[in-house]
Scaffold this motif. Sequence first.
Motif, PDB file in Angstrom:
ATOM      1  N   GLY A 142      -3.301   1.137  -4.668  1.00 22.97           N
ATOM      2  CA  GLY A 142      -2.811   1.435  -3.317  1.00 22.97           C
ATOM      3  C   GLY A 142      -3.245   0.439  -2.232  1.00 22.97           C
ATOM      4  N   LEU A 143      -4.039  -0.562  -2.598  1.00 21.38           N
ATOM      5  CA  LEU A 143      -4.435  -1.569  -1.547  1.00 21.38           C
ATOM      6  C   LEU A 143      -3.669  -2.666  -1.645  1.00 21.38           C
ATOM      7  N   SER A 144      -3.038  -3.056  -0.570  1.00 22.77           N
ATOM      8  CA  SER A 144      -2.206  -4.363  -0.634  1.00 22.77           C
ATOM      9  C   SER A 144      -2.953  -5.610  -0.645  1.00 22.77           C
ATOM     10  N   GLU A 145      -2.086  -6.734  -1.021  1.00 16.60           N
ATOM     11  CA  GLU A 145      -2.933  -8.112  -0.835  1.00 16.60           C
ATOM     12  C   GLU A 145      -3.009  -8.589   0.740  1.00 16.60           C
ATOM     13  N   PRO A 146      -3.915  -9.171   1.016  1.00 15.39           N
ATOM     14  CA  PRO A 146      -4.379  -9.746   2.420  1.00 15.39           C
ATOM     15  C   PRO A 146      -3.118 -10.110   3.199  1.00 15.39           C
ATOM     16  N   ASP A 147      -2.920  -9.965   4.416  1.00 20.94           N
ATOM     17  CA  ASP A 147      -1.924 -10.477   5.249  1.00 20.94           C
ATOM     18  C   ASP A 147      -2.430 -11.749   5.919  1.00 20.94           C
ATOM     19  N   ASP A 148      -1.803 -12.289   6.630  1.00 19.16           N
ATOM     20  CA  ASP A 148      -2.051 -13.822   7.179  1.00 19.16           C
ATOM     21  C   ASP A 148      -3.419 -13.894   8.000  1.00 19.16           C
ATOM     22  N   GLN A 149      -3.756 -12.518   8.245  1.00 19.94           N
ATOM     23  CA  GLN A 149      -4.942 -12.393   9.162  1.00 19.94           C
ATOM     24  C   GLN A 149      -6.123 -12.043   8.171  1.00 19.94           C
ATOM     25  N   GLY A 150      -5.918 -11.880   7.178  1.00 19.21           N
ATOM     26  CA  GLY A 150      -6.789 -11.176   6.090  1.00 19.21           C
ATOM     27  C   GLY A 150      -7.179  -9.723   5.779  1.00 19.21           C
ATOM     28  N   TRP A 151      -6.088  -9.054   6.494  1.00 17.65           N
ATOM     29  CA  TRP A 151      -6.314  -7.425   6.411  1.00 17.65           C
ATOM     30  C   TRP A 151      -5.612  -7.020   5.356  1.00 17.65           C
ATOM     31  N   ARG A 152      -5.932  -5.866   4.795  1.00 15.20           N
ATOM     32  CA  ARG A 152      -5.283  -5.229   3.903  1.00 15.20           C
ATOM     33  C   ARG A 152      -4.884  -3.751   4.183  1.00 15.20           C
ATOM     34  N   THR A 153      -3.783  -3.435   3.554  1.00 14.23           N
ATOM     35  CA  THR A 153      -3.503  -2.076   3.878  1.00 14.23           C
ATOM     36  C   THR A 153      -3.358  -1.065   2.907  1.00 14.23           C
ATOM     37  N   TYR A 154      -4.277   0.201   2.854  1.00 11.31           N
ATOM     38  CA  TYR A 154      -4.372   1.042   1.557  1.00 11.31           C
ATOM     39  C   TYR A 154      -3.458   2.147   2.043  1.00 11.31           C
ATOM     40  N   ARG A 155      -2.613   2.455   1.035  1.00 10.24           N
ATOM     41  CA  ARG A 155      -1.780   3.477   0.895  1.00 10.24           C
ATOM     42  C   ARG A 155      -1.974   4.445  -0.206  1.00 10.24           C
ATOM     43  N   ARG A 156      -2.433   5.796  -0.013  1.00 11.61           N
ATOM     44  CA  ARG A 156      -2.573   6.555  -0.919  1.00 11.61           C
ATOM     45  C   ARG A 156      -1.497   6.839  -1.974  1.00 11.61           C
ATOM     46  N   PRO A 157      -2.086   6.534  -3.271  1.00  6.87           N
ATOM     47  CA  PRO A 157      -0.999   6.576  -4.298  1.00  6.87           C
ATOM     48  C   PRO A 157      -0.379   7.950  -4.522  1.00  6.87           C
ATOM     49  N   ASP A 158       0.914   7.945  -4.786  1.00  2.22           N
ATOM     50  CA  ASP A 158       1.588   9.145  -4.912  1.00  2.22           C
ATOM     51  C   ASP A 158       1.213   9.911  -5.941  1.00  2.22           C
ATOM     52  N   ASP A 159       0.514   9.334  -7.020  1.00  5.46           N
ATOM     53  CA  ASP A 159      -0.090   9.990  -8.198  1.00  5.46           C
ATOM     54  C   ASP A 159      -1.366  10.109  -8.247  1.00  5.46           C
ATOM     55  N   LYS A 160      -2.071  10.042  -7.253  1.00  7.36           N
ATOM     56  CA  LYS A 160      -3.659  10.103  -7.114  1.00  7.36           C
ATOM     57  C   LYS A 160      -3.996  11.660  -7.155  1.00  7.36           C
TER      58      LYS A 160
END
Length: 223
Positions: free
Chosen positions: A47-65
């Motif tokens: 659910g956690l993305s790769e870093p963007d150009d500012q080093g921030w990552r986005t977590y999205r709750r996995p649908d199958d969690k």
Amino acid sequence: MRNPPGFLNRRSVLVSGVSLVSTSVLGSAGEGLAVVKQGLLAGRIPGLSEPDDQGWRTYRRPDDKSGGHGVGWSPIIPYLFSVPQGWEEVPVSIADLGGTEIDLRFGSSKEGRLFVIVAPVLRFADNLGENATIEQIGPPEKVINAFGPEVIGENVEGKVLSTNVEEHSGRRYYQFELEPPHALITATAAGNRLYLFNVTGNGLQWKRHYQDLKRIAGSFRVV
């Protein structure tokens, strides 16, 4: 005398058996959310993305969690938020003081901590249906007075520094800043669940990383 539908009070929270107490209050995130790839990728938190150009990552709750069991069960509508590099998921124990309603924990030894509570709205108010809104649960003052003491472990009177109401994609979010203890709390509702996103840090973390913690808190969205 029976309270009107949608009425929220502290007793309903306590009698329901929902304990929102935690040894640490945790947080939220900001705008410009990256597209998140879900699934088990090597070396990645699901659910956690790769870093963007500012080093921030986005977590999205996995649908199958897993999760969403107990009274008022239904599949949990996914949520997302953003964190800087260095924030990682922390295991949630069934023995956690917050009970089964704590869906996720994240933390950084350098910057602070956060957690997400996802609780059936039936534990807080009656007759809200299957598509509840935070407005139906109550206005900001009623909501923070009801769950705030369970989050920080004491009465919130005199501790709410600011209250803000925002709307994103037709969903309303209540945002609160409390002190002491340092806490940024975001509340919203979706489906038949109440979502509480809590960000906190100790005094030094708050002083050094307040802007990042504020950005985390502001990024929380239910999708």
